[in-house]
Design a protein around this motif. Sequence first.
Motif, PDB file in Angstrom:
ATOM      1  N   THR A  74      -6.058 -12.913   4.805  1.00 43.10           N
ATOM      2  CA  THR A  74      -7.824 -13.634   4.829  1.00 43.10           C
ATOM      3  C   THR A  74      -8.433 -12.478   3.853  1.00 43.10           C
ATOM      4  OG1 THR A  74      -7.773 -12.641   6.077  1.00 43.10           O
ATOM      5  CG2 THR A  74      -7.471 -14.921   6.306  1.00 43.10           C
ATOM      6  N   VAL A  75      -8.188 -11.082   3.645  1.00 44.98           N
ATOM      7  CA  VAL A  75      -9.093  -9.914   3.102  1.00 44.98           C
ATOM      8  C   VAL A  75      -8.923 -10.518   1.675  1.00 44.98           C
ATOM      9  CG1 VAL A  75      -9.672  -7.793   2.549  1.00 44.98           C
ATOM     10  CG2 VAL A  75      -9.187  -8.068   4.645  1.00 44.98           C
ATOM     11  N   LEU A  76      -7.358 -10.653   1.145  1.00 47.52           N
ATOM     12  CA  LEU A  76      -6.631 -10.384   0.036  1.00 47.52           C
ATOM     13  C   LEU A  76      -7.355 -11.643  -0.642  1.00 47.52           C
ATOM     14  CD1 LEU A  76      -2.950  -9.565  -0.547  1.00 47.52           C
ATOM     15  CD2 LEU A  76      -4.896  -8.681  -1.040  1.00 47.52           C
ATOM     16  N   LEU A  77      -6.720 -12.844   0.191  1.00 44.88           N
ATOM     17  CA  LEU A  77      -7.864 -13.984  -0.123  1.00 44.88           C
ATOM     18  C   LEU A  77      -9.178 -14.172  -1.031  1.00 44.88           C
ATOM     19  CD1 LEU A  77      -6.431 -16.949  -0.255  1.00 44.88           C
ATOM     20  CD2 LEU A  77      -7.473 -17.751   1.902  1.00 44.88           C
ATOM     21  N   ASP A  78      -9.859 -13.394   0.118  1.00 45.91           N
ATOM     22  CA  ASP A  78     -11.448 -12.958  -0.223  1.00 45.91           C
ATOM     23  C   ASP A  78     -11.540 -11.822  -1.569  1.00 45.91           C
ATOM     24  OD1 ASP A  78     -12.252 -14.394   1.792  1.00 45.91           O
ATOM     25  OD2 ASP A  78     -12.203 -12.986   3.518  1.00 45.91           O
ATOM     26  N   GLU A  90      -6.943   0.930  10.447  1.00 43.98           N
ATOM     27  CA  GLU A  90      -5.954   0.130   9.955  1.00 43.98           C
ATOM     28  C   GLU A  90      -6.538   0.223   8.363  1.00 43.98           C
ATOM     29  OE1 GLU A  90      -6.030  -2.718  12.899  1.00 43.98           O
ATOM     30  OE2 GLU A  90      -5.735  -1.160  14.538  1.00 43.98           O
ATOM     31  N   PRO A  91      -5.636   0.099   8.150  1.00 45.02           N
ATOM     32  CA  PRO A  91      -5.679  -0.377   6.042  1.00 45.02           C
ATOM     33  C   PRO A  91      -6.591  -1.802   6.046  1.00 45.02           C
ATOM     34  CG  PRO A  91      -3.294   0.265   6.598  1.00 45.02           C
ATOM     35  CD  PRO A  91      -3.992   0.562   8.055  1.00 45.02           C
ATOM     36  N   ARG A  92      -6.285  -2.762   6.941  1.00 46.43           N
ATOM     37  CA  ARG A  92      -6.723  -3.879   6.265  1.00 46.43           C
ATOM     38  C   ARG A  92      -7.795  -4.143   6.906  1.00 46.43           C
ATOM     39  NH1 ARG A  92      -8.875  -7.984   9.153  1.00 46.43           N
ATOM     40  NH2 ARG A  92      -7.997 -10.382   7.763  1.00 46.43           N
ATOM     41  N   LYS A  93      -8.854  -2.972   8.023  1.00 44.11           N
ATOM     42  CA  LYS A  93     -10.169  -2.763   7.856  1.00 44.11           C
ATOM     43  C   LYS A  93     -10.851  -2.020   7.472  1.00 44.11           C
ATOM     44  CE  LYS A  93      -8.980  -3.342  13.086  1.00 44.11           C
ATOM     45  NZ  LYS A  93      -9.624  -3.081  14.398  1.00 44.11           N
ATOM     46  N   LYS A  94     -10.485  -1.587   6.890  1.00 41.26           N
ATOM     47  CA  LYS A  94     -10.830  -0.884   5.346  1.00 41.26           C
ATOM     48  C   LYS A  94     -10.796  -1.231   4.302  1.00 41.26           C
ATOM     49  CE  LYS A  94      -8.776   4.453   6.328  1.00 41.26           C
ATOM     50  NZ  LYS A  94      -7.804   5.624   5.684  1.00 41.26           N
TER      51      LYS A  94
END
Length: 883
Positions: free
Chosen positions: A331-335, A275-279
């Motif tokens: 949260t990935v964008l946040l990090d 998934e895009p998020r996991k990538k």
Amino acid sequence: MNLHHLYGLLLLFVNLNVFGQHQEDQIYHAIDVFVANPSAKALQNLTNTEAGFWKNPKPKTKEALLALVVLNCNKAYYENQFGQLEKAIKSYEKAWLLYQKHHFKGYDIIEYCLKPLGNLYTLLGDYDNAENTIKQYYFIADQEKNEPQKVAAILNLSNVYQNTGNLYKAIDLLEKTLQTEKLTSTQKGILLNNLGANYFLTTKSFLGKTTAFEKAESSFLKAIVLLNDDPSQAETLSNSYRNLAKLKIEQNDLANASDYFEKAKTAFRKTSAQEPRKKAQLYYEAAFLSFRQGNIKEANQNIISVFKTLLPDYTDSKSILPNQNSLYAETVLLDALDLQAALYLTKNQPKNALKSFALSFHIEELFQSLLVYENSKIVTQIRNRNRTEKCLSIYYSLYEKEKKTAYIESAFLLSEQTKSVVLKSHLNNNANRSREEKLMLQQLQNWNTVIIKEQQKLERANISKINEAIKKQNELMLLLKKSKSENKETVHDFDLQQLYDKSEQDHAVLVEYFLGSDCIYNFTVENNTIHLYYISLEGTGFASLMEFIRFFNDPNAITDNPQNYNRLGSRIYKNLKIPSSAKYKNLIIIPDGILSFLPFEALITKESTTTNFAKMHYLVNDFNVAYNNSVSFYLNSVPFSKTKKTVLGIFPIFENTDFALTFSRNELQSIKKNFGGQFFENKAATFSNFKQNALHYSILHLSTHASSGDLETPASIKFYDQEILYSELYNLHINPDLVVLSACETGIGKLYKAEGAMSVARGFQFAGAQNLLFSLWKVNDFTTSVFMDDFYTNLKKDHSYFEANANAKRDFLKDPNIPNAKKSPYYWSAFVYYGSIAPAEKSSHYIVYIISILTLIGLFLIFNPYQKWKIFIKSLKKKNTEK
């Protein structure tokens, strides 16, 4: 369609014999067409199918409604795949609501709906909903004897505990499961990976850093051995290697960290659904490793890859930072944005770092707007808090370098944005809520109370009752979320000039603190200017602060060593940079973190060797002190609602019991001699009587027992008939001029740095009380009655509430009838005043005097409109000269 969804559909077709049924056939056909070629754009076809179903006037069959459950579960699954987190949650919620409402059977609602929904809530930071959802499907799995789903629930519940900082709760849950449950090798591996992650996060705890690292590493390595033989667990295997890489980064073993990360990438490539998020998560972790290795260029490239993966419209430009309008709650964008800020600082670009942090703050606002539960909102503020501290450090450095006051002002406004955010939001928006929404919030809180009180029974807790309460909460939450989307919340900002004007008008100095991890920032506003002070907590700074606060844990601690108290109180006073009282006598304190438990009035302004407590140099001798949760509370305080002071008194007294408050009756009599009102004693001092009468009096006085609770037990206050949790007070909806909480620890509770203590006082603030007098430790029954007598005597003299509090403390110290030992700050400084510092109200006899004068003027005008008027004017002039 993924295989488990296809199997579920086939099972439904067989079990329900729905072939040939027109409504459900249309829905299942739409699902089949979509999954044959899924895309973000094609999702609209499923939305249209659902909309058409509801518009169709034909009766809705149970089979068709269950088909709609399946549609929403599939829709949610792919919405999540395409990075549409919020939409996925809404689709899962609709599916679950339908499933519960119609009591469906025969569809694996845990696997296809509740498990992914609970995980998405966790990702979103909606931890209360996550916990409720997971507990619901654990209950279902337990009833159905479905052991794999029970283990999955335990794993996901430990994730919630981990994310909310309850690490030892998570560790205990996982270790017990590993020791007591019959588990497959794969299940053990998954649980061990999670156990290691929790141990890793405890590296700053009482376990000790070395022990925690060892336990974490051991758990990860055991997990890898167990997961290596299961191809279906490639993703969890990758997570274990990534966790080991993080651990080695923390230990500064970057070579081994790099090796483990390469193994993580290899395992990740074997996963079936990338998934895009996991990538993007993998790109972020690669960026973080490169950053720690000092490879800034590579770190930047990986950050760009994160943005490209998650933001379809992102274009790689010189600024690197994405457009704010393209961001969403992720949260990935946040990090990634926080790491980009760190990269800018490495390149000595502090202003760009602030821009990157500003985008992070924007995402945090998006997260907050999606939450309903108070606890989840508070927990998500922790991320904002840490980010704010970094920004304050940047602003302070910029000011030191460029000497521009604008940097201090920006820092101050940013600090203010972390102050009691959830409380402010509730009070700001409560007036705009519909009656229906307020009722739902009240019911939500009531069910929360049922859950908490049942859980406090431990082994005797009724699990079915808890589950039923959770279900009711869940239904209300879904309705409230719909209402929130229709009514946007508002936050009232302020400008500094408004603050300068009001503080000058009030003849006040204002000091706001921000407690960081290794320093305290002091913002002092006086004389139309703002100053910023950096107070280091390194060395003995924090230890000294805690030592001073601990003086008030024991009534004998100060009297046993007054010299040490004098010395330490003087040191804390100097360290906290409290201004002198040269110009103004009014001091407003906005405390923060542990400073919320500090009695500032009892600090020592000038060290001495005296053991006579009355002769020590306390801050209360220099200032009238008022506290506030936030500058905006100070600025937006409203005028007192009652022109005449009347008291509603609650005095349970608890005669002939172990809880007897002997001197509470003295307190009652001292109030009665000064003010009228209604006073409930002993058995009449019930919660019901308090609720029914609270709206009719200007002062609410509660003289009783209270408790600050602990990490598991909430703060509470006792009425004669029952003990009330602080959160139960939220539903009171009161508007008194003052609440006096004459009881132990009414300002103490579980502490969150930015939000404050979850105390009885907070419960009354949530209910609408703006001005409060409450205690910071266990107060003495006798000395409290003396203090309250002084307080109400001062109120009778038309002193304002905060002046009456300050003067009562001074009167207590001057009282010749009180022995020296009882003049210890332990006995007189417990009560702090939070609220308005409005000037004294004009008493009723003054109003009568004015009316009498006006009457006399009228008589003069009637009987001698000319000559007597002149004589009267002359007499008034003469009187004014004498004054």
